[in-house]
Design an enzyme around this catalytic site. Structure first.
Site, PDB file in Angstrom:
ATOM      1  N   ARG B  23       0.836  -1.212   0.000  1.00  9.93           N
ATOM      2  CA  ARG B  23       0.000   0.000   0.000  1.00  9.93           C
ATOM      3  C   ARG B  23       0.868   1.259   0.000  1.00  9.93           C
ATOM      4  O   ARG B  23       0.502   2.282  -0.584  1.00  9.93           O
ATOM      5  CB  ARG B  23      -0.974   0.009   1.174  1.00  9.93           C
ATOM      6  CG  ARG B  23      -0.317  -0.056   2.529  1.00  9.93           C
ATOM      7  CD  ARG B  23      -1.346   0.055   3.642  1.00  9.93           C
ATOM      8  NE  ARG B  23      -0.751  -0.255   4.927  1.00  9.93           N
ATOM      9  CZ  ARG B  23      -1.110   0.314   6.073  1.00  9.93           C
ATOM     10  NH1 ARG B  23      -2.058   1.224   6.093  1.00  9.93           N
ATOM     11  NH2 ARG B  23      -0.537  -0.029   7.204  1.00  9.93           N
ATOM     12  N   SER B  50      -5.050   5.243   5.358  1.00  4.64           N
ATOM     13  CA  SER B  50      -4.673   3.825   5.394  1.00  4.64           C
ATOM     14  C   SER B  50      -4.358   3.278   4.006  1.00  4.64           C
ATOM     15  O   SER B  50      -3.494   2.428   3.854  1.00  4.64           O
ATOM     16  CB  SER B  50      -5.809   3.001   5.998  1.00  4.64           C
ATOM     17  OG  SER B  50      -6.062   3.422   7.314  1.00  4.64           O
ATOM     18  N   GLU B  71     -19.146   3.478  -0.229  1.00  2.60           N
ATOM     19  CA  GLU B  71     -18.389   2.764  -1.266  1.00  2.60           C
ATOM     20  C   GLU B  71     -19.175   2.607  -2.557  1.00  2.60           C
ATOM     21  O   GLU B  71     -18.614   2.651  -3.655  1.00  2.60           O
ATOM     22  CB  GLU B  71     -17.968   1.382  -0.745  1.00  2.60           C
ATOM     23  CG  GLU B  71     -17.001   1.421   0.432  1.00  2.60           C
ATOM     24  CD  GLU B  71     -17.673   1.744   1.768  1.00  2.60           C
ATOM     25  OE1 GLU B  71     -18.921   1.706   1.852  1.00  2.60           O
ATOM     26  OE2 GLU B  71     -16.936   2.027   2.740  1.00  2.60           O
ATOM     27  N   PHE B  96     -14.531  -3.900   1.741  1.00  2.10           N
ATOM     28  CA  PHE B  96     -15.618  -2.954   1.414  1.00  2.10           C
ATOM     29  C   PHE B  96     -15.690  -2.702  -0.097  1.00  2.10           C
ATOM     30  O   PHE B  96     -16.769  -2.586  -0.666  1.00  2.10           O
ATOM     31  CB  PHE B  96     -15.406  -1.631   2.147  1.00  2.10           C
ATOM     32  CG  PHE B  96     -15.152  -1.800   3.624  1.00  2.10           C
ATOM     33  CD1 PHE B  96     -15.975  -2.625   4.381  1.00  2.10           C
ATOM     34  CD2 PHE B  96     -14.103  -1.152   4.254  1.00  2.10           C
ATOM     35  CE1 PHE B  96     -15.747  -2.808   5.743  1.00  2.10           C
ATOM     36  CE2 PHE B  96     -13.867  -1.324   5.607  1.00  2.10           C
ATOM     37  CZ  PHE B  96     -14.682  -2.150   6.355  1.00  2.10           C
ATOM     38  N   HIS B 122      -5.449  -3.690   2.377  1.00  2.00           N
ATOM     39  CA  HIS B 122      -5.918  -4.504   3.493  1.00  2.00           C
ATOM     40  C   HIS B 122      -6.600  -5.790   3.024  1.00  2.00           C
ATOM     41  O   HIS B 122      -7.647  -6.192   3.527  1.00  2.00           O
ATOM     42  CB  HIS B 122      -6.839  -3.698   4.419  1.00  2.00           C
ATOM     43  CG  HIS B 122      -6.110  -2.572   5.109  1.00  2.00           C
ATOM     44  ND1 HIS B 122      -5.530  -1.532   4.412  1.00  2.00           N
ATOM     45  CD2 HIS B 122      -5.868  -2.324   6.415  1.00  2.00           C
ATOM     46  CE1 HIS B 122      -4.949  -0.701   5.265  1.00  2.00           C
ATOM     47  NE2 HIS B 122      -5.134  -1.147   6.479  1.00  2.00           N
ATOM     48  N   ASP B 130      -7.645  -5.979  13.538  1.00  2.00           N
ATOM     49  CA  ASP B 130      -9.037  -5.558  13.287  1.00  2.00           C
ATOM     50  C   ASP B 130      -9.997  -6.746  13.190  1.00  2.00           C
ATOM     51  O   ASP B 130     -11.201  -6.598  13.367  1.00  2.00           O
ATOM     52  CB  ASP B 130      -9.129  -4.724  12.012  1.00  2.00           C
ATOM     53  CG  ASP B 130      -8.804  -3.253  12.269  1.00  2.00           C
ATOM     54  OD1 ASP B 130      -8.701  -2.878  13.462  1.00  2.00           O
ATOM     55  OD2 ASP B 130      -8.674  -2.499  11.298  1.00  2.00           O
ATOM     56  N   ARG B 180      -1.722  -4.675   3.977  1.00  2.00           N
ATOM     57  CA  ARG B 180      -1.453  -3.693   5.025  1.00  2.00           C
ATOM     58  C   ARG B 180      -0.020  -3.821   5.540  1.00  2.00           C
ATOM     59  O   ARG B 180       0.658  -2.816   5.768  1.00  2.00           O
ATOM     60  CB  ARG B 180      -2.423  -3.927   6.186  1.00  2.00           C
ATOM     61  CG  ARG B 180      -2.089  -3.130   7.433  1.00  2.00           C
ATOM     62  CD  ARG B 180      -3.128  -3.357   8.531  1.00  2.00           C
ATOM     63  NE  ARG B 180      -2.779  -2.576   9.709  1.00  2.00           N
ATOM     64  CZ  ARG B 180      -2.189  -3.088  10.786  1.00  2.00           C
ATOM     65  NH1 ARG B 180      -1.875  -4.371  10.833  1.00  2.00           N
ATOM     66  NH2 ARG B 180      -1.909  -2.314  11.814  1.00  2.00           N
TER      67      ARG B 180
END
Lengths: 280, 325
Positions: B23, B50, B71, B96, B122, B130, B180
């Site tokens: 990322r 993020s 989204e 998402f 992610h 998470d 991530r």
């Protein structure tokens, strides 16, 4: 290429004549296909005709003309209305209307942009057109392109959550080169909209979301034209026209009948309907 | 000659670089692209810090659209921007991006064939603490099933940069899955990504491991351990999961009696499925899929989670030895 081949129509009687022709095309193609959505195609016909023939810059010979105004039929099931208008505008010969919903036809059951140039984006799964309209309007602004974007939604369609996400976006980014229309015909497949899932008060909801809201009789050409003018002159916020319409408008025995949401006319009904429209 | 030596001395070799998250490579590459091309626009759904699109947002605010936590609207808006000639990069977490907005991707990106780049971060179990709600283990399956979609999972930061530059030039819908956590550099310095072309580290005579994403580094580790035991294991980086590099797959399947797939994704619908589908129809050989075994993840440190789900190099080595018995 790039010039508008057809002059814009500003005369109300002329526009009403085009709307009549468009309704006849809709009935013809639906009867021929023996399938499709009658009620919602007829209810939005006057507004859609006014947008296409009095307001929009486009060139049927050059569907991707850069400065064309964009039209998105978010309520994709009213595809026959869009096809009838496009045929009338000269995008393709009237005979093509006979191929609605047939295999490998450019006239898919719901609008498909990869099958038919002039369709800006594929629709049919409800609630998505307004987001795409926002994206187009933002893209045009980035290019200082003066083109405008029009988007017709159904009233039942505003039950989709994405519509309200897009409503927030349009206000947040002050998308004033966009004019949305809610075809407020009061009916959806399972019954009256207020009974299935209430959306009232529609005017207040859009206003609360930061939109310039105009209410019109969606079959009154003069009111529609005035609203479209006001939308064009509104800066700093998006405009939505809430058009009070009658589902199945123009054919007495279809009007206000929920049964004709997704049902095509029979041959007998077609002949009766054509007479009514000619006499109307 | 002198100049060449000087340049190569200045450039740090990949093998000597510290691990970097894919990322982060995305954020840096997007910035460079933004400087070079005015048609690049970026959308995010309140996760720009993020997904690392925040660098682009700061440098080019007029071309960055934060869509809020919405989204579905983000995807539709991206499609609209693409339809006016922009090249939108739409980013959020993989779970998402692909799950929440799947129908929007289907209708306005794939069916409409718009030039939208879906760059999700992610992906996989290494999201870590998470927990399951945020760990995308089904995203590749969801994206791979869509006509017109290209699906890419880069293995390291350098490949990610190459992927992002490549997809910016490619016309059509693309899904890129990033991670991530920091990952080591695994690909050689002169490697350049091409859509649909796998990178073969080596072809093994006993087994070939077809891996994607972080599992490429794991596969290399496992192959090195196996070599000590006299097992010749090949490693292939199948970074484009759709379209598959069929030629390389056939070569691998013809060379060894066993094919292993390795991915940080459910064994249902991802790389393992894609490889199995192709080989069963074209060159049937035993295939063993390493991935998440049809279960949700859980919270934990990413390294611990990889071990917990059997995705460590040791696990891979055991699986291969067992399958070769």
């Amino acid at each position: 290429m790039g010039a508008v081949t057809k002059g814009k129509i500003t005369d109300i009687h002329e526009l009403q004549k085009v709307a009549k022709k468009v309704r006849l095309h809709i009935l013809h193609m639906l009867t021929k296909a023996n399938s499709g959505h009658t009620g919602g195609s007829l209810s939005a016909a006057d507004v859609a005709v006014a947008i296409y023939f009095s307001k929009m810059n486009f060139d049927p010979k050059d569907p991707f003309y850069k400065k064309r105004d964009r039209f998105i039929l978010s309520k994709g099931h009213a595809a026959p209305l869009l096809y009838a208008i496009m045929a009338e505008a000269g995008y393709f010969p009237l005979e093509v209307l006979d191929h609605l919903r047939k295999i490998e036809s450019p006239l898919q059951g719901h609008p498909c942009c990869t099958s038919l140039p002039g369709i800006e984006v594929s629709t049919g799964s409800l609630g998505q057109g307004l987001s795409v309209a926002n994206g187009m309007a933002l893209g045009l602004k980035l290019d200082n392109n003066p083109a405008r974007v029009y988007c017709i939604m159904g009233d039942g369609e505003t039950q989709e959550g994405q519509i309200w996400e897009a409503a927030m976006t349009a206000a947040h980014y002050k998308i004033d080169n966009l004019c949305a229309v809610v075809d407020n015909n009061g009916l959806q497949i399972d019954g009256p909209v207020q009974k299935v899932m209430g959306i009232a008060p529609l005017h207040d909801k859009w206003a609360a979301f930061g939109w310039h809201v105009i209410d019109v009789d969606g079959h009154n050409m003069e009111q529609i034209l005035n609203a479209l003018d006001k939308a064009e002159n509104t800066k700093g916020k998006p405009t939505v026209i809430i058009a009070k319409t009658t589902k199945g408008r123009g054919v007495s025995f279809f009007e206000g009948k929920v049964e004709y949401h997704g049902v095509a006319p029979s041959q007998e009904e077609y002949e009766k309907a054509v007479k009514e429209i000619h006499n109307g | 000659m002198g100049e060449k030596t000087q340049n190569s001395e200045l450039k740090t070799q990949n093998s000597e670089k510290k691990p970097k998250a894919t990322r982060d490579a995305y954020g840096d590459t997007l910035m460079e692209l933004g400087q070079k091309r005015s048609d690049i626009v970026v959308l995010d759904a309140d996760l720009s810090c993020s997904t690392k699109t925040n660098k682009f947002a700061k440098a080019f605010p007029e071309r960055f659209f934060n869509m809020g936590i919405a989204e579905q609207d983000m995807i539709g808006t991206a499609a609209g921007l693409a339809l006016t000639g922009k090249v939108p990069f739409a980013s959020t977490f993989a779970v998402f991006e692909t799950g929440r907005a799947w129908d929007q991707i289907r209708l306005t990106v794939c069916y409409s064939n718009t030039n939208v780049k879906l760059i999700a971060t992610h992906g996989g179990i290494t999201v870590g603490e998470d927990g399951a709600s945020h760990q995308a283990l089904e995203d590749i399956a969801l994206m791979r099933a869509l006509p017109n979609m290209t699906v890419i999972v880069p293995a390291d930061a350098a490949e990610t940069a190459s992927v992002i530059n490549t997809v910016a030039d490619y016309r059509g819908p693309v899904y890129v899955r990033l991670g991530r956590a920091r990952v080591p550099y695994v690909l050689p310095d002169d490697y350049n990504f091409e859509i649909g072309r796998a990178f073969t580290f080596n072809i093994g005579k006993d087994v070939n491991i077809i891996a994607a994403g972080i599992m490429v580094a794991t596969a290399k580790k496992a192959a090195a351990i196996l070599a000590k035991d006299g097992i010749d294991a090949g490693v292939i980086n199948m970074s484009t999961i759709k379209p598959l590099d069929e030629e390389t797959l056939l070569r691998a399947a013809r060379s060894s009696k066993l094919i292993i797939t390795a991915e940080e994704h459910s064994i249902i619908g991802g790389l393992g499925s894609a490889v199995s589908e192709f080989l069963s129809e074209n060159h049937p050989v035993p295939v063993k899929r390493i991935g998440i075994n049809d279960t949700f993840g859980c919270s934990g440190d990413s390294e611990e989670l990889l071990k917990f789900h059997g995705l460590s190099a040791e696990d891979m080595m055991k699986t291969i030895k067992e399958a070769l018995k």
